[in-house]
Write an enzyme that holds these catalytic residues in place. Structure first.
Site, PDB file in Angstrom:
ATOM      1  N   HIS A  27      13.849  29.491  14.488  1.00 30.42           N
ATOM      2  CA  HIS A  27      15.249  29.053  14.488  1.00 30.42           C
ATOM      3  C   HIS A  27      16.132  30.026  15.267  1.00 30.42           C
ATOM      4  CE1 HIS A  27      14.802  25.884  11.301  1.00 30.42           C
ATOM      5  NE2 HIS A  27      13.682  26.576  11.126  1.00 30.42           N
ATOM      6  N   ASP A 117      22.901  26.204  12.301  1.00 29.12           N
ATOM      7  CA  ASP A 117      21.565  25.627  12.146  1.00 29.12           C
ATOM      8  C   ASP A 117      21.618  24.495  11.121  1.00 29.12           C
ATOM      9  OD1 ASP A 117      18.757  25.367  10.935  1.00 29.12           O
ATOM     10  OD2 ASP A 117      18.381  26.720  12.603  1.00 29.12           O
ATOM     11  N   THR A 139      16.615  22.530  15.347  1.00 28.97           N
ATOM     12  CA  THR A 139      15.576  23.222  16.091  1.00 28.97           C
ATOM     13  C   THR A 139      14.239  22.491  15.998  1.00 28.97           C
ATOM     14  OG1 THR A 139      15.067  24.637  14.193  1.00 28.97           O
ATOM     15  CG2 THR A 139      16.702  25.453  15.763  1.00 28.97           C
ATOM     16  N   GLN A 341       4.042  34.524  24.163  1.00 29.00           N
ATOM     17  CA  GLN A 341       3.524  33.154  24.282  1.00 29.00           C
ATOM     18  C   GLN A 341       3.925  32.454  25.583  1.00 29.00           C
ATOM     19  OE1 GLN A 341       2.700  30.707  20.826  1.00 29.00           O
ATOM     20  NE2 GLN A 341       4.278  29.279  21.539  1.00 29.00           N
ATOM     21  N   TRP A 359       7.908  22.933  16.714  1.00 25.34           N
ATOM     22  CA  TRP A 359       8.583  22.299  17.840  1.00 25.34           C
ATOM     23  C   TRP A 359       8.739  23.238  19.031  1.00 25.34           C
ATOM     24  CZ3 TRP A 359       8.709  18.038  20.011  1.00 25.34           C
ATOM     25  CH2 TRP A 359       9.720  17.647  20.909  1.00 25.34           C
ATOM     26  N   ASN A 360       9.052  24.509  18.789  1.00 25.11           N
ATOM     27  CA  ASN A 360       9.165  25.445  19.906  1.00 25.11           C
ATOM     28  C   ASN A 360       7.845  25.537  20.666  1.00 25.11           C
ATOM     29  OD1 ASN A 360      11.837  26.112  19.378  1.00 25.11           O
ATOM     30  ND2 ASN A 360      11.295  27.811  18.043  1.00 25.11           N
ATOM     31  N   SER A 361       6.745  25.689  19.949  1.00 25.34           N
ATOM     32  CA  SER A 361       5.440  25.790  20.596  1.00 25.34           C
ATOM     33  C   SER A 361       5.084  24.497  21.335  1.00 25.34           C
ATOM     34  CB  SER A 361       4.359  26.110  19.560  1.00 25.34           C
ATOM     35  OG  SER A 361       4.495  27.432  19.082  1.00 25.34           O
ATOM     36  N   ASP A 380       7.822  19.828   9.581  1.00 23.22           N
ATOM     37  CA  ASP A 380       7.950  18.927  10.728  1.00 23.22           C
ATOM     38  C   ASP A 380       6.701  18.881  11.598  1.00 23.22           C
ATOM     39  OD1 ASP A 380       8.394  21.639  11.579  1.00 23.22           O
ATOM     40  OD2 ASP A 380       9.240  20.876  13.443  1.00 23.22           O
ATOM     41  N   GLN A 381       5.742  19.760  11.355  1.00 24.87           N
ATOM     42  CA  GLN A 381       4.595  19.875  12.254  1.00 24.87           C
ATOM     43  C   GLN A 381       3.737  18.619  12.280  1.00 24.87           C
ATOM     44  OE1 GLN A 381       2.795  23.524  10.816  1.00 24.87           O
ATOM     45  NE2 GLN A 381       4.770  24.585  10.970  1.00 24.87           N
TER      46      GLN A 381
END
Length: 454
Positions: A27, A117, A139, A341, A359-361, A380-381
């Site tokens: 986040h 957020d 996010t 990463q 989500w970022n990944s 959320d994954q």
């Protein structure tokens, strides 16, 4: 969403934007990336933040940082805390100090709006109560947020809590999601989770003047349109934020120091030969799952770079592969506590990414043109993994049961098989669309105009 007509980019000085990130790496990073984008367009930015997992101000010298000095119980800060209890405790413990910090800032500054957020439901309400227009930064993906907004209807329809006999049913208004793909946190109290989701959705409806999402039209246009219809307010898809940030290489905003030695290790490998494995900054796996992952990687015959974060394995013992792995298998792999990463995914030696589908990944893999092997852990994954595998076709599933034979098979499939080649071709197409979105930067310009109009 971004309009298609390009106008002169807005640039204004004076009206300040206040940001309040949730204190977790997944986040903090997008919020600070958004902060840099707003600052680059002439908006002074103040970041209110918790003392818990505080960001490093020296990495962002042109932003103002103000701690809210909260007092939190152990349930909010312990790495072993139940995530739902943690989020509820954070909201409860930070509401008053956030309100006081924002009120103090209002006495000194012309504040255009606050960007909070979306998990800070209490802070969204507090900012609105002070008369400050407030935007919710999501996010997660637009698909995840849409499923969150639909949660009350899903509960009324009997999809939630998830029943074993309905796990594989498609959810009509959220296809391609199945019931099993809906937001869940195994081990958490179902009523507490549903209560938290309801508070988040209610705060967005009652307090937000708009929603900002780390996504882009080309990947989630239908989902973004549904959000705007549901909330009757604009949704700005300003992502992929890690690519939108000014400068040649986005800064690392993380809470962990990366082991940069792994880049030299990658240099010694042929193109697309290495599988990168990382389950993110929060997810934890059982000892048995961890060992099956290790034996599966060893049995695949594929070189691997594996991030094993301290504390990422439940059940005690060192967070390193089992001693039983033979020397040949160990020589093919490199294990690090944390990796840079973005640079790893951009490295030509990396052929695929075994990911938890945070989500970022997910966005970072898409933007690097790297196909994925999806192993969602919680929250959320599961939504993201379903989109990766069944909407965009840019990855394969590891599967519900993690055993060494299946792991080795799926690793070889994504790295060497036709299925992996098809996913690689599709993710390259999405990468091109992301590149076009970054070049245009329309959504960010539209967001700044909206902020200045509030």
């Amino acid at each position: 969403m971004a309009t298609q007509e390009k106008e002169e980019a807005p640039h204004a000085v004076g009206r300040r934007v206040v940001l309040f990130p949730l204190p977790f790496q997944g986040h903090l990073s997008p919020m600070l990336q958004l902060a840099e984008l707003l600052r680059a367009r002439g908006l002074p930015v103040t970041v209110l933040h918790t003392d818990f997992n505080a960001p490093d101000p020296t990495r962002h010298p042109e932003l103002a940082f103000v701690p809210i000095h909260e007092a939190l119980p152990t349930s909010a800060t312990s790495p072993d805390a139940d995530i739902v209890a943690q989020l509820l405790a954070l909201n409860s413990g930070c509401e008053a100090p956030f309100r006081e910090a924002l009120a103090s800032l209002l006495r000194r500054e012309d504040v255009a709006c606050a960007v909070v957020d979306g998990q800070w439901y209490a802070a969204l309400g507090a900012a609105s109560a002070l008369g400050v227009p407030v935007l919710a930064l999501r996010t997660d993906s637009a698909a995840t947020f849409g499923s969150l907004l639909a949660f009350p209807r899903l509960r009324d329809a009997g999809y939630v809590p998830i029943k074993e006999e309905r796990r594989d049913e498609l959810v009509p208004e959220l296809e391609p999601l199945r019931v099993r793909d809906l937001i869940r946190i195994d081990g958490s109290d179902v009523d507490a989770l549903c209560g938290f989701i309801s508070r988040v959705a209610d705060a967005a409806r009652a307090s937000a003047s708009g929603v900002v999402l780390n996504s882009f039209d080309a990947i989630e246009a239908p989902e973004l349109a549904r959000i705007e219809k549901e909330l009757s307010c604009p949704a700005f898809a300003v992502g992929p934020l890690h690519r939108m940030c000014p400068g040649p290489a986005p800064a690392e905003h993380g809470l962990h120091a990366p082991d940069r030695g792994c880049l030299a290790w990658l240099d010694a490998h042929p193109a697309r030969s290495v599988l990168y494995v990382s389950l993110g900054s929060v997810a934890r796996v059982d000892r048995g799952v961890f060992e099956e992952m290790a034996w599966g990687l060893a049995g695949s015959g594929v070189p691997f770079l594996w991030v094993v974060r301290p504390g990422s394995v439940r059940g005690g013992g060192a967070d390193e592969p089992p001693n039983g792995l033979d020397e040949e298998a160990r020589s093919r792999g490199k294990v690090v506590a944390w990796a840079p990463q973005l640079e790893v995914l951009a490295h030509e030696a990396v052929g695929a990414f075994w990911t938890h589908c945070g989500w970022n990944s997910t966005l970072e893999s898409v933007c690097a043109g790297v196909p994925m092997l999806a192993q969602p852990c919680f929250a959320d994954q599961t939504v993201n993994a379903r989109y990766v595998t069944h909407r965009w076709g840019v990855g394969l599933e590891v599967g519900d049961v993690i055993d060494r034979v299946r792991v080795a098979e799926r690793v070889r499939m994504v790295m060497l098989g036709e299925e992996g080649d098809r996913a690689r071709e599709k993710v390259r197409d999405l990468k091109l669309q992301a590149d076009q979105c970054v070049a245009a930067s329309l959504a960010v310009d539209n967001l700044v105009r909206y902020v200045l109009s509030l």
